[in-house]
Write a protein that holds these residues in place. Structure first.
Motif, PDB file in Angstrom:
ATOM      1  N   THR A 301       3.957   4.394 -15.091  1.00  0.00           N
ATOM      2  CA  THR A 301       4.772   3.268 -15.786  1.00  0.00           C
ATOM      3  C   THR A 301       5.539   2.516 -14.081  1.00  0.00           C
ATOM      4  N   GLU A 302       5.969   3.599 -13.458  1.00  0.00           N
ATOM      5  CA  GLU A 302       6.286   3.136 -12.541  1.00  0.00           C
ATOM      6  C   GLU A 302       5.641   3.681 -10.778  1.00  0.00           C
ATOM      7  N   LEU A 303       5.961   2.811  -9.856  1.00  0.00           N
ATOM      8  CA  LEU A 303       5.236   3.737  -8.255  1.00  0.00           C
ATOM      9  C   LEU A 303       6.072   3.251  -7.902  1.00  0.00           C
ATOM     10  N   MET A 304       5.951   3.747  -5.997  1.00  0.00           N
ATOM     11  CA  MET A 304       7.020   3.096  -5.570  1.00  0.00           C
ATOM     12  C   MET A 304       5.658   2.298  -4.259  1.00  0.00           C
ATOM     13  N   LYS A 305       6.049   0.951  -4.779  1.00  0.00           N
ATOM     14  CA  LYS A 305       4.814   0.447  -3.471  1.00  0.00           C
ATOM     15  C   LYS A 305       5.095  -0.139  -2.375  1.00  0.00           C
ATOM     16  N   PRO A 306       4.032  -0.749  -1.351  1.00  0.00           N
ATOM     17  CA  PRO A 306       4.123  -1.155  -0.355  1.00  0.00           C
ATOM     18  C   PRO A 306       3.992  -1.787  -0.049  1.00  0.00           C
ATOM     19  N   VAL A 307       4.304  -2.637   0.751  1.00  0.00           N
ATOM     20  CA  VAL A 307       3.615  -4.336   0.447  1.00  0.00           C
ATOM     21  C   VAL A 307       3.119  -4.470   1.952  1.00  0.00           C
ATOM     22  N   PRO A 308       1.864  -5.014   2.106  1.00  0.00           N
ATOM     23  CA  PRO A 308       1.340  -4.583   1.222  1.00  0.00           C
ATOM     24  C   PRO A 308       0.612  -3.763  -0.154  1.00  0.00           C
ATOM     25  N   ASN A 309       0.480  -3.507  -1.254  1.00  0.00           N
ATOM     26  CA  ASN A 309       0.213  -2.757  -2.145  1.00  0.00           C
ATOM     27  C   ASN A 309      -0.673  -1.922  -1.778  1.00  0.00           C
ATOM     28  N   THR A 310      -0.833  -0.479  -0.852  1.00  0.00           N
ATOM     29  CA  THR A 310      -1.363   0.198  -0.042  1.00  0.00           C
ATOM     30  C   THR A 310      -2.090   1.625  -0.638  1.00  0.00           C
ATOM     31  N   LEU A 311      -1.704   1.945  -1.705  1.00  0.00           N
ATOM     32  CA  LEU A 311      -1.522   2.807  -2.806  1.00  0.00           C
ATOM     33  C   LEU A 311      -2.889   3.209  -3.213  1.00  0.00           C
ATOM     34  N   ASN A 312      -3.432   4.504  -2.677  1.00  0.00           N
ATOM     35  CA  ASN A 312      -4.607   4.513  -3.616  1.00  0.00           C
ATOM     36  C   ASN A 312      -4.120   6.038  -4.437  1.00  0.00           C
ATOM     37  N   ILE A 313      -5.152   5.317  -5.546  1.00  0.00           N
ATOM     38  CA  ILE A 313      -4.898   5.856  -7.192  1.00  0.00           C
ATOM     39  C   ILE A 313      -6.149   6.953  -7.335  1.00  0.00           C
TER      40      ILE A 313
END
Length: 469
Positions: A301-313
């Motif tokens: 429901t909430e993630l800390m996201k880099p800019v641009p978003n580089t998170l992989n789930i």
């Protein structure tokens, strides 16, 4: 999140009575201070009448820092606060006791104002080095007004050029001070070294400094021949020829108004990874839920996201990847067999600013659910809740910290395993408390090479790799 221990140490060693309460103003808010990184700016040499000036300068500093990469890429991970510390008198101290002072242009007048933290030029034999000399007062202000800080910055009310790193980033309000602040934050926050010769006492193994000469073994070897990164000798004094740096005149840690080199950017990001778990909240959150719904929804429901978003789930159900790189999945309970099933969501950062071998095995965060498929519906429970795992330093020399952050207490056992599968060192299973846990494991007797850290948390295995240099 890991927090500074200096306050506790200072308050034990220097008991401080009648700590003063000052007004705290929020400059940037991204989320819960217990989960996000908190930068706290304290003014020195600002009188009661000058507090609006302090807030203006603190806001300018924050805006400037978070416009610089990689801070700009990870702005969403940071809160910024300003504490309106009131000094009896305005300005910074200047003893004018160094020969260098006579050559400074513009000249800095001798001064000795009654400022709250004793911030002064001419420290450690260098005129431009502004250092707060009353450290117990800093500890008192932080412990009373914002103990949950991660990085403190001292902003000194002086128009003359100066600053310093160390436990606190310190800077004046000179026209170049925001750039000085970005440089000093490289020191204080990420432990980066100067890439110019600052004196033999500052030579040490750091993310951007080494006495290793072999390009195949330096800690930034993956960056060599990319973005002007190489293995360059220091110059111009003392033992400088014995030490190496990754950039040659192109990094903010050597020259102001440059970008951080790729190695320094990576060092800052790795410190951010150590301090944060990007999984802020998720659902379901209850430890036990009975459901007769045909579908069960799981989501972040909430993630800390880099800019641009580089998170992989990565979602894995019973060993099979499902719905890759989505913030949610829906499980159809009718497709599950009767019995227990495991769903794990793992979040990693795949930023191109990071060039670390097997990075996803050294910094990842997970949530694991057990789904018990019954004949009358589905009962699920959070098996480990949220887990944050980090290894540092990596590469390691004489020791490695295994940092585990748990949302619920758990039994944890740790093994160090060589690449041929031998257990070379073990930490017996013990109860880890809710929150932050750190185990320091000696590696000085290990041969150079790659190793696996295997953690068994309540019977579930997690592995991470590290390099012994």
């Amino acid at each position: 999140m890991k927090k500074r221990l200096l306050i506790l140490f200072l308050l034990i060693c220097f008991p401080i009575m009648n700590a003063q309460v000052f007004e705290v103003e929020t400059i940037q808010y991204k989320g819960d201070p217990n989960k996000f990184i908190n930068v706290v700016i304290l003014g020195d040499g600002y009188t009661d009448a000058q507090q609006s000036l302090f807030i203006t300068k603190a806001t300018e500093l924050s805006n400037y820092l978070f416009a610089q990469s990689p801070w700009s890429n990870y702005k969403n991970y940071f809160n910024v606060y300003a504490i309106k510390v009131i000094s009896a008198q305005s300005g910074a101290k200047h003893p004018n006791n160094l020969a260098e002072c006579a050559t400074v242009n513009p000249s800095v007048p001798t001064s000795n104002p009654n400022n709250y933290f004793g911030s002064s030029f001419d420290q450690y034999g260098v005129h431009r080095l502004i250092v707060p000399t009353n450290i117990p007062n800093i500890a008192s202000v932080l412990s009373t007004n914002f103990p949950n800080y991660d990085q403190a910055v001292i902003l000194v009310n002086s128009s003359y050029y100066g600053g310093s790193g160390g436990e606190f980033s310190t800077l004046s309000t000179n026209s170049q001070s925001n750039e000085i602040g970005a440089h000093e934050m490289g020191h204080s926050f990420a432990g980066l070294a100067d890439e110019y010769y600052a004196g033999d006492i500052y030579f040490a193994e750091k993310p951007n400094m080494t006495n290793q000469t072999n390009p195949l073994l330096v800690k930034w070897r993956n960056w060599i021949n990319t973005n002007q990164i190489g293995v360059y000798s220091y110059c111009c004094g003392g033992n400088s020829s014995l030490w190496r740096k990754p950039a040659n005149g192109t990094c903010k840690m050597e020259y102001l108004n440059s970008q951080y080199c790729s190695v320094c950017k990576e060092g800052i990001i790795e410190k951010i990874h150590v301090l944060t778990n990007p999984i802020v909240s998720y659902t379901p959150t209850a430890t036990t839920v009975n459901s007769t719904n045909a579908q069960i929804d799981f989501s972040f429901t909430e993630l800390m996201k880099p800019v641009p978003n580089t998170l992989n789930i990565n979602w894995v159900l019973d060993g099979n990847v499902i719905n890759p790189n989505s913030e949610s999945v829906q499980i159809n309970q009718t497709t599950l067999s009767i019995g227990a099933h495991t769903l794990t969501a793992t979040v990693t950062d795949n930023a191109s600013l990071i060039n670390i071998t097997n990075h996803a095995t050294t910094h990842f965060d997970t949530v694991t659910w057990t789904i018990n498929r019954g004949t009358l519906g589905v009962n699920w429970e959070t098996k480990e809740a949220s887990i944050g795992l980090s290894l540092y330093p990596n590469p390691a020399n004489n020791f490695i910290n295994v940092y585990v952050e748990l949302e619920k207490s758990a039994t944890v056992a740790i093994d160090l395993i060589s690449m041929d599968g031998r257990v070379v060192q073990s930490v017996p299973a013990k109860e880890f408390a809710t929150g932050e846990n750190n185990s320091v494991i000696s590696t000085e007797n290990l041969s150079q090479g790659n190793y696996i850290v295997s953690l068994k948390i309540n019977g579930v295995n997690y592995t991470k790799t590290f390099v012994k240099e």
